[in-house]
Write a protein that holds these residues in place. Structure first.
Motif, PDB file in Angstrom:
ATOM      1  N   ALA A 116       0.825  -1.102  -0.065  1.00  0.00           N
ATOM      2  CA  ALA A 116      -0.017   0.021  -0.102  1.00  0.00           C
ATOM      3  C   ALA A 116       0.830   1.367  -0.063  1.00  0.00           C
ATOM      4  CB  ALA A 116      -0.885  -0.078   1.344  1.00  0.00           C
ATOM      5  N   LYS A 117       2.110   1.275   0.843  1.00  0.00           N
ATOM      6  CA  LYS A 117       2.828   2.398   0.879  1.00  0.00           C
ATOM      7  C   LYS A 117       3.514   2.779  -0.426  1.00  0.00           C
ATOM      8  CE  LYS A 117       5.306   2.819   4.783  1.00  0.00           C
ATOM      9  NZ  LYS A 117       4.574   3.770   5.104  1.00  0.00           N
ATOM     10  N   ALA A 118       4.159   1.519  -1.156  1.00  0.00           N
ATOM     11  CA  ALA A 118       4.736   1.619  -2.497  1.00  0.00           C
ATOM     12  C   ALA A 118       3.631   2.157  -3.455  1.00  0.00           C
ATOM     13  CB  ALA A 118       5.150   0.339  -2.656  1.00  0.00           C
ATOM     14  N   VAL A 119       2.381   1.657  -3.528  1.00  0.00           N
ATOM     15  CA  VAL A 119       1.219   2.014  -4.343  1.00  0.00           C
ATOM     16  C   VAL A 119       1.141   3.884  -4.404  1.00  0.00           C
ATOM     17  CG1 VAL A 119      -1.061   1.882  -4.857  1.00  0.00           C
ATOM     18  CG2 VAL A 119      -0.022   0.012  -4.649  1.00  0.00           C
ATOM     19  N   VAL A 120       0.939   3.977  -3.192  1.00  0.00           N
ATOM     20  CA  VAL A 120       0.696   5.492  -2.882  1.00  0.00           C
ATOM     21  C   VAL A 120       1.763   6.458  -3.304  1.00  0.00           C
ATOM     22  CG1 VAL A 120       0.505   7.386  -1.153  1.00  0.00           C
ATOM     23  CG2 VAL A 120      -0.943   5.316  -1.015  1.00  0.00           C
ATOM     24  N   TYR A 121       3.176   5.877  -2.918  1.00  0.00           N
ATOM     25  CA  TYR A 121       4.426   6.522  -3.432  1.00  0.00           C
ATOM     26  C   TYR A 121       4.625   6.476  -4.916  1.00  0.00           C
ATOM     27  CZ  TYR A 121       9.192   7.789  -3.971  1.00  0.00           C
ATOM     28  OH  TYR A 121      10.495   8.510  -4.375  1.00  0.00           O
ATOM     29  N   TYR A 122       4.192   5.753  -5.507  1.00  0.00           N
ATOM     30  CA  TYR A 122       4.208   5.511  -6.927  1.00  0.00           C
ATOM     31  C   TYR A 122       2.941   6.444  -7.486  1.00  0.00           C
ATOM     32  CZ  TYR A 122       3.979   3.619 -11.675  1.00  0.00           C
ATOM     33  OH  TYR A 122       3.729   3.579 -13.211  1.00  0.00           O
ATOM     34  N   LYS A 172       1.765   9.084  -6.286  1.00  0.00           N
ATOM     35  CA  LYS A 172       2.323  10.568  -6.295  1.00  0.00           C
ATOM     36  C   LYS A 172       3.379  11.016  -7.225  1.00  0.00           C
ATOM     37  CE  LYS A 172       1.069  11.089  -0.891  1.00  0.00           C
ATOM     38  NZ  LYS A 172       1.534  11.049   0.343  1.00  0.00           N
ATOM     39  N   SER A 173       4.352  10.042  -7.271  1.00  0.00           N
ATOM     40  CA  SER A 173       5.234  10.419  -8.372  1.00  0.00           C
ATOM     41  C   SER A 173       5.057  10.456  -9.867  1.00  0.00           C
ATOM     42  CB  SER A 173       6.601   9.712  -8.042  1.00  0.00           C
ATOM     43  OG  SER A 173       6.306   8.126  -8.019  1.00  0.00           O
ATOM     44  N   LYS A 174       4.171   9.259 -10.069  1.00  0.00           N
ATOM     45  CA  LYS A 174       3.860   9.160 -11.740  1.00  0.00           C
ATOM     46  C   LYS A 174       2.488   9.264 -11.933  1.00  0.00           C
ATOM     47  CE  LYS A 174       7.763   6.954 -12.341  1.00  0.00           C
ATOM     48  NZ  LYS A 174       8.844   7.451 -13.485  1.00  0.00           N
ATOM     49  N   GLY A 175       1.584   9.905 -11.052  1.00  0.00           N
ATOM     50  CA  GLY A 175       0.248  10.183 -11.433  1.00  0.00           C
ATOM     51  C   GLY A 175      -0.645   9.055 -11.366  1.00  0.00           C
TER      52      GLY A 175
END
Length: 299
Positions: free
Chosen positions: A258-264, A266-269
């Motif tokens: 979940a943390k990786a999905v949210v970070y991705y 935010k950075s990629k759209g």
């Protein structure tokens, strides 16, 4: 004065030796520098003839394969299909092939049914990965689905209080009381099935019941013919809007993913599909099939 001058410019034996070594090193470094400047290293000439010949042969092989595939597709598209009425929930693999369904797609349909999957409406056929859309609309008038009769928490008439083999219990719409009507499922298991289904957002396959603590393979085998699943009732997560907490609560996602999905995000759209997450090593490839039923990608 003369004595002081002598003490400054006189050297011991050790100091003279050090100065000599230093002088030799300076001369060597100057010689190497001159050698590299005026006599550069000659590049070794390599013969690429054999390599170029192999690459040319490889490219020709790829071209031949591509042409063969195009010819194969043309042969398939030019073949005449004679559709007839069929039920995708009961049709054999050979029947599907005779309707124009490719061997690999027919195999996927059989595997889906073997795992407890069921087509509840005609459009469910398009949920089979890579099912040909053009073929679907050709077969659409000939698809006939026999709907099962099932009992759920929405139908609690007196005749359904006891389990009846003529009825199927639909899991996603049943509460604990409804699940207790399944033969072999008591109050504890019924509660676990219901709670796990709430965490998942609904079941897409009967085989997922094996993930419920206390359901053995033998019990699943005993009850699988008396339950069914309506996948239209699955509550999907919009991965482009869900918070990290909402994503982490799903059993197939967890906190770190979940943390990786949210970070991705935010950075990629916005995320366009599950394959995007798999290619970027956010969702493991082995987790792809079981998680895809729970995600949607609304912008």
């Amino acid at each position: 004065m003369k004595r002081a001058f002598k003490e400054i410019f006189s050297f011991s034996s050790r100091e003279r030796t050090g100065m000599l070594i230093l002088l030799i090193l300076i001369i060597l470094s100057m010689a190497v520098n001159l050698r590299l400047r005026y006599f550069p290293k000659q590049e070794k000439a390599y013969d690429y003839t054999a390599f170029n010949r192999e690459m040319e042969g490889l490219q020709n092989s790829f071209a031949a394969i591509q042409n063969a595939d195009e010819d194969h597709i043309e042969d398939i598209s030019s073949s005449t299909i004679h559709p007839f009425h069929f039920d995708p929930n009961t049709a054999s693999e050979s029947t599907l092939r005779s309707l124009g369904v490719e061997n690999r797609i027919a195999g996927r349909i059989m595997a889906y049914r073997k795992k407890g999957g069921r087509f509840l409406k005609k459009e469910d056929l398009l949920k089979i990965y890579d099912f040909d859309t053009g073929l679907f609309y050709t077969l659409l008038p000939y698809i006939h689905i026999n709907r099962p009769t099932y009992a759920s928490n929405k139908h609690k008439s007196k005749e359904h209080k006891n389990f009846n083999a003529h009825y199927l219990i639909e899991i996603n719409s049943s509460d604990t009381a409804g699940l207790k009507r399944i033969k072999g499922v008591g109050p504890v298991l019924a509660s676990r099935i219901f709670k796990y289904g709430q965490l998942l957002g609904g079941y897409y396959s009967v085989d997922q019941l094996k993930e419920v603590y206390g359901i053995s393979d033998s019990l699943l085998l005993a009850i699988r013919n008396y339950v069914c699943i309506d996948t239209a009732l699955i509550r999907k997560i919009n991965i482009n809007q869900a918070s990290e907490f909402q994503l982490s609560r799903h059993p197939y996602i967890g906190r770190y993913t979940a943390k990786a999905v949210v970070y991705y995000r935010k950075s990629k759209g916005n995320i366009t599909g599950l394959e995007e997450l798999v290619k970027n090593n956010i969702i493991p490839r082995e987790n792809e099939n079981r998680i895809k039923a729970y995600l949607m990608y609304v912008q």
